[in-house]
Scaffold this motif. Structure first.
Motif: not given
Length: 289
Positions: A111-140
């Motif tokens: 299950a761990v590799p499949r969960l890791e793929r799910i998590l990585n996909a959502e990280l790319r999708e969500v963080l790809g929609k915002v500017n890097s300043g938001v990712v580096l700030s407390a608003d993340r």
């Protein structure tokens, strides 16, 4: 073989069979009873339970919250600045039957590799929609909750509940650090140049204002001096005219003194004049006649 020995073997077989027919479920576990590979029962409550030896198989799953540490992932936010994101998740098996159907005998390791793929996909999708300043700030924190919710919906097919998602760090890749520092230095230098230019412009305005004030003040002072000088000359001329009207002879005497002073005022003055000149009239007699 004696009866006592046979009885002992029978007793041992009964005890062994009884032990094989009993299993224990811990309070930290969920157990599935499988018969010929198919799930027949799910046991969540702790205690002693019975099974049919040989026919039934007991699979136990940890019911506690489990860690999921992913490898660093490179993502590209909306502003194009690549970031290395180190995230982790906390999860638990919510539906043991669905979990068994999804991962089979591989259990948590599968299950761990499949969960890791799910998590990585959502990280790319969500963080790809915002500017890097938001990712580096407390608003993340808002972004992490969004990643958790989306990953949770994807993990339901595994019978898994994503409890939490956290971003441990988000940094620039090493190869981009120097370029980023250069951009930061260039930006700071540009801001400094702008401040210097604005300061010079303000200084020029102040100097121009001061110079104009000096010219205006000097002009006003000169005007006042001319007025005062004119008034003084007028008073002097009035006094002289009044004196001339009262005693013309005194005025002639005074003018002669002025002529003497102007003519002989130098340190190396020489005059060639006859002794009987009218210039010396007031020096020849007491009365000046």
């Amino acid at each position: 073989m004696k009866r006592s020995q046979i009885g002992l073997f029978v007793l041992i077989a009964i005890v062994f069979g009884a032990l094989q027919a009993v299993y224990i479920v811990d309070e930290r576990q969920t157990a599935l009873k499988l018969r010929f590979g198919e799930v027949r029962d799910e046991v969540r409550d702790p205690g002693f339970y019975f099974k049919v030896p040989v026919f039934d198989e007991i699979i136990k799953y940890d019911d506690r919250i489990l860690p999921l540490d992913t490898r660093k992932l490179e993502v590209t936010p909306a502003d194009g600045r690549r970031l290395e994101v180190d995230a982790f998740a906390r999860w638990r098996i919510a539906d043991a039957k669905q979990f068994r159907r999804a991962v089979g005998a591989s259990s948590i390791a599968g299950a761990v590799p499949r969960l890791e793929r799910i998590l990585n996909a959502e990280l790319r999708e969500v963080l790809g929609k915002v500017n890097s300043g938001v990712v580096l700030s407390a608003d993340r924190v808002v972004l992490m909750n969004q990643i958790r919710d989306q990953a949770r919906s994807q993990a339901l097919s595994l019978g898994v509940d994503i409890v939490d998602v956290r971003i441990k760090s988000a940094d620039l890749p090493k190869q981009n650090l120097e370029a980023t520092f250069e951009r930061m230095r260039a930006e700071r230098q540009r801001l400094a140049a702008d401040e210097i230019a604005r300061g010079n412009e303000a200084a020029q305005r102040l100097r121009a204002t001061a110079d104009r004030t000096v010219v205006e003040t000097v002009s006003e002072a000169r005007k006042q001096a001319q007025i005062i000088r004119g008034e003084a000359d007028a008073r002097r001329n009035g006094i002289l005219a009044d004196a001339l009207g009262r005693d013309p002879e005194f005025y002639a005497f005074f003018r002669s003194l002025e002529a003497y002073e102007n003519a002989l005022g130098g340190s190396n003055s020489s005059m060639v004049i006859t002794p009987d000149s009218e210039f010396f009239d007031y020096l020849k007699s007491d009365t000046g006649r």
